[in-house]
Design a protein around this motif. Sequence first.
Motif, PDB file in Angstrom:
ATOM      1  N   GLN A 217     -24.870 -22.461 -55.452  1.00 34.91           N
ATOM      2  CA  GLN A 217     -25.508 -22.695 -56.747  1.00 34.91           C
ATOM      3  C   GLN A 217     -26.529 -21.604 -57.078  1.00 34.91           C
ATOM      4  O   GLN A 217     -27.289 -21.174 -56.210  1.00 34.91           O
ATOM      5  N   PRO A 218     -26.544 -21.135 -58.312  1.00 31.05           N
ATOM      6  CA  PRO A 218     -27.577 -20.186 -58.738  1.00 31.05           C
ATOM      7  C   PRO A 218     -28.947 -20.857 -58.711  1.00 31.05           C
ATOM      8  O   PRO A 218     -29.061 -22.083 -58.781  1.00 31.05           O
ATOM      9  N   ALA A 219     -29.997 -20.062 -58.624  1.00 29.43           N
ATOM     10  CA  ALA A 219     -31.350 -20.609 -58.575  1.00 29.43           C
ATOM     11  C   ALA A 219     -31.759 -21.206 -59.916  1.00 29.43           C
ATOM     12  O   ALA A 219     -32.513 -22.184 -59.966  1.00 29.43           O
ATOM     13  N   GLU A 220     -31.258 -20.623 -61.020  1.00 27.15           N
ATOM     14  CA  GLU A 220     -31.637 -21.104 -62.340  1.00 27.15           C
ATOM     15  C   GLU A 220     -30.552 -22.026 -62.898  1.00 27.15           C
ATOM     16  O   GLU A 220     -29.409 -22.004 -62.436  1.00 27.15           O
ATOM     17  N   MET A 221     -30.951 -22.846 -63.876  1.00 27.54           N
ATOM     18  CA  MET A 221     -29.989 -23.720 -64.530  1.00 27.54           C
ATOM     19  C   MET A 221     -29.232 -22.913 -65.578  1.00 27.54           C
ATOM     20  O   MET A 221     -29.800 -22.464 -66.575  1.00 27.54           O
ATOM     21  N   ASN A 222     -27.946 -22.684 -65.341  1.00 23.57           N
ATOM     22  CA  ASN A 222     -27.101 -21.953 -66.279  1.00 23.57           C
ATOM     23  C   ASN A 222     -25.704 -22.564 -66.238  1.00 23.57           C
ATOM     24  O   ASN A 222     -25.462 -23.554 -65.537  1.00 23.57           O
ATOM     25  N   ASP A 223     -24.784 -22.001 -66.991  1.00 23.41           N
ATOM     26  CA  ASP A 223     -23.443 -22.588 -67.062  1.00 23.41           C
ATOM     27  C   ASP A 223     -22.736 -22.581 -65.719  1.00 23.41           C
ATOM     28  O   ASP A 223     -21.963 -23.504 -65.413  1.00 23.41           O
ATOM     29  N   MET A 224     -22.957 -21.547 -64.902  1.00 27.19           N
ATOM     30  CA  MET A 224     -22.313 -21.514 -63.599  1.00 27.19           C
ATOM     31  C   MET A 224     -22.819 -22.650 -62.715  1.00 27.19           C
ATOM     32  O   MET A 224     -22.044 -23.289 -62.000  1.00 27.19           O
ATOM     33  N   ARG A 225     -24.111 -22.917 -62.774  1.00 24.96           N
ATOM     34  CA  ARG A 225     -24.652 -24.025 -61.979  1.00 24.96           C
ATOM     35  C   ARG A 225     -24.117 -25.364 -62.493  1.00 24.96           C
ATOM     36  O   ARG A 225     -23.850 -26.272 -61.700  1.00 24.96           O
ATOM     37  N   ARG A 226     -23.977 -25.477 -63.798  1.00 18.56           N
ATOM     38  CA  ARG A 226     -23.411 -26.711 -64.369  1.00 18.56           C
ATOM     39  C   ARG A 226     -21.977 -26.916 -63.882  1.00 18.56           C
ATOM     40  O   ARG A 226     -21.573 -28.025 -63.533  1.00 18.56           O
ATOM     41  N   LEU A 227     -21.199 -25.845 -63.871  1.00 17.93           N
ATOM     42  CA  LEU A 227     -19.813 -25.932 -63.415  1.00 17.93           C
ATOM     43  C   LEU A 227     -19.740 -26.313 -61.937  1.00 17.93           C
ATOM     44  O   LEU A 227     -18.952 -27.189 -61.548  1.00 17.93           O
ATOM     45  N   LEU A 228     -20.555 -25.670 -61.102  1.00 19.94           N
ATOM     46  CA  LEU A 228     -20.536 -25.973 -59.667  1.00 19.94           C
ATOM     47  C   LEU A 228     -20.976 -27.404 -59.399  1.00 19.94           C
ATOM     48  O   LEU A 228     -20.437 -28.073 -58.505  1.00 19.94           O
ATOM     49  N   GLY A 229     -21.950 -27.889 -60.166  1.00 15.68           N
ATOM     50  CA  GLY A 229     -22.369 -29.271 -60.004  1.00 15.68           C
ATOM     51  C   GLY A 229     -21.239 -30.240 -60.280  1.00 15.68           C
ATOM     52  O   GLY A 229     -21.033 -31.213 -59.545  1.00 15.68           O
ATOM     53  N   ALA A 230     -20.484 -29.969 -61.341  1.00 16.49           N
ATOM     54  CA  ALA A 230     -19.347 -30.830 -61.669  1.00 16.49           C
ATOM     55  C   ALA A 230     -18.277 -30.772 -60.585  1.00 16.49           C
ATOM     56  O   ALA A 230     -17.763 -31.804 -60.140  1.00 16.49           O
ATOM     57  N   ALA A 231     -17.941 -29.562 -60.158  1.00 19.65           N
ATOM     58  CA  ALA A 231     -16.841 -29.383 -59.206  1.00 19.65           C
ATOM     59  C   ALA A 231     -17.159 -29.948 -57.834  1.00 19.65           C
ATOM     60  O   ALA A 231     -16.287 -30.528 -57.166  1.00 19.65           O
ATOM     61  N   TYR A 232     -18.400 -29.793 -57.377  1.00 19.37           N
ATOM     62  CA  TYR A 232     -18.752 -30.135 -55.997  1.00 19.37           C
ATOM     63  C   TYR A 232     -19.432 -31.494 -55.845  1.00 19.37           C
ATOM     64  O   TYR A 232     -19.515 -32.011 -54.726  1.00 19.37           O
ATOM     65  N   LEU A 233     -19.918 -32.079 -56.931  1.00 22.85           N
ATOM     66  CA  LEU A 233     -20.622 -33.362 -56.821  1.00 22.85           C
ATOM     67  C   LEU A 233     -19.756 -34.538 -57.265  1.00 22.85           C
ATOM     68  O   LEU A 233     -20.233 -35.669 -57.317  1.00 22.85           O
ATOM     69  N   ALA A 234     -18.496 -34.281 -57.559  1.00 21.46           N
ATOM     70  CA  ALA A 234     -17.531 -35.366 -57.781  1.00 21.46           C
ATOM     71  C   ALA A 234     -17.125 -35.926 -56.421  1.00 21.46           C
ATOM     72  O   ALA A 234     -16.928 -35.178 -55.468  1.00 21.46           O
ATOM     73  N   ALA A 235     -17.004 -37.232 -56.343  1.00 21.04           N
ATOM     74  CA  ALA A 235     -16.753 -37.895 -55.054  1.00 21.04           C
ATOM     75  C   ALA A 235     -15.316 -38.375 -54.928  1.00 21.04           C
ATOM     76  O   ALA A 235     -14.645 -38.655 -55.922  1.00 21.04           O
ATOM     77  N   MET A 236     -14.865 -38.457 -53.688  1.00 18.04           N
ATOM     78  CA  MET A 236     -13.575 -39.067 -53.395  1.00 18.04           C
ATOM     79  C   MET A 236     -13.794 -40.274 -52.483  1.00 18.04           C
ATOM     80  O   MET A 236     -14.816 -40.367 -51.793  1.00 18.04           O
ATOM     81  N   VAL A 237     -12.849 -41.189 -52.497  1.00 19.17           N
ATOM     82  CA  VAL A 237     -12.965 -42.392 -51.683  1.00 19.17           C
ATOM     83  C   VAL A 237     -13.025 -42.001 -50.210  1.00 19.17           C
ATOM     84  O   VAL A 237     -12.208 -41.214 -49.724  1.00 19.17           O
ATOM     85  N   HIS A 238     -13.992 -42.546 -49.497  1.00 17.74           N
ATOM     86  CA  HIS A 238     -14.129 -42.265 -48.071  1.00 17.74           C
ATOM     87  C   HIS A 238     -13.037 -42.988 -47.284  1.00 17.74           C
ATOM     88  O   HIS A 238     -12.648 -44.114 -47.639  1.00 17.74           O
ATOM     89  N   GLU A 239     -12.612 -42.369 -46.211  1.00 23.42           N
ATOM     90  CA  GLU A 239     -11.515 -42.949 -45.423  1.00 23.42           C
ATOM     91  C   GLU A 239     -11.828 -44.339 -44.887  1.00 23.42           C
ATOM     92  O   GLU A 239     -10.937 -45.178 -44.737  1.00 23.42           O
ATOM     93  N   ARG A 240     -13.096 -44.605 -44.596  1.00 26.85           N
ATOM     94  CA  ARG A 240     -13.414 -45.919 -44.031  1.00 26.85           C
ATOM     95  C   ARG A 240     -13.147 -47.055 -45.030  1.00 26.85           C
ATOM     96  O   ARG A 240     -13.055 -48.213 -44.640  1.00 26.85           O
ATOM     97  N   ASP A 241     -13.002 -46.692 -46.311  1.00 32.36           N
ATOM     98  CA  ASP A 241     -12.802 -47.691 -47.337  1.00 32.36           C
ATOM     99  C   ASP A 241     -11.341 -47.983 -47.653  1.00 32.36           C
ATOM    100  O   ASP A 241     -11.050 -48.815 -48.512  1.00 32.36           O
ATOM    101  N   PHE A 242     -10.424 -47.285 -46.968  1.00 37.64           N
ATOM    102  CA  PHE A 242      -9.011 -47.599 -47.237  1.00 37.64           C
ATOM    103  C   PHE A 242      -8.123 -47.446 -46.029  1.00 37.64           C
ATOM    104  O   PHE A 242      -6.993 -47.930 -46.029  1.00 37.64           O
ATOM    105  N   LEU A 243      -8.547 -46.767 -44.953  1.00 33.32           N
ATOM    106  CA  LEU A 243      -7.679 -46.606 -43.779  1.00 33.32           C
ATOM    107  C   LEU A 243      -8.009 -47.650 -42.719  1.00 33.32           C
ATOM    108  O   LEU A 243      -9.134 -48.126 -42.631  1.00 33.32           O
TER     109      LEU A 243
END
Length: 243
Positions: A217-243
């Motif tokens: 993530q860039p140090a300042e709030m800019n479009d690249m930081r916004r994009l990385l936040g979206a891409a990397y802070l989306a969650a997936m179901v943890h394995e303990r919840d379905f396996l």
Amino acid sequence: MTHAIEWEWEALSAAALEAYAKGDRAAAIHLWDRALAISHQFGEQDPRRAASENNAALCLLLDESFDEARGAFKQATQSWTKGLAWTETMDVQRPARSSLFHLRMERRHAKAFGEVRRHRNRLLLEGGLALTQFNLGLTELFLDQDAQGDRLLSQAAETRAKVLGPNNPELGTILRVLAGRSEVEGDLDRLRALELEIDRVSSEAARPALELWRAEQPAEMNDMRRLLGAAYLAAMVHERDFL
């Protein structure tokens, strides 16, 4: 909208991921709900809205509200599509550590460099979309829609490998679900092939998404930081919840 709101969204979303990884569902759901409320203040094409909608849909899935979760994940999918369009107009900035050589080349080939960066940015968001596809695929399986679920899981695996490479740990989780499906269906050849891939990912696993976000993530709030936040802070179901 002030940057303070954007910093708060990041802090809440990252804290929720950490809580969920530790098994604290209640804290994760509370934090994701707060982040979702903030995301409503972002633009319609802002990909952070898609990430928050995905995370909110995950809360419904954890509550076993499968029909509602399906609809919410489909809404998140539509928002990712809007976010992909946003990458065409986002502010594309030069990496902070560009060498003198790259700076000179960029001045000479500015249009080509911009197109390459936009393509990479689009791929990052496709990686976030892949997590929503995975979550939706699991939801379809819970609703006994096996063919649709299997299709979404396969799409998620293919996209995640293309975007973040064959060693990202989230891919390993997707492959384990596909292996379980192959075992149930008695497809032993596919099961063995998937098990080999799973072993390889496990032995050579790259950093998980939350670590990548902190590193890139860039140090300042800019479009690249916004994009990385979206891409990397989306969650997936943890394995303990379905396996």
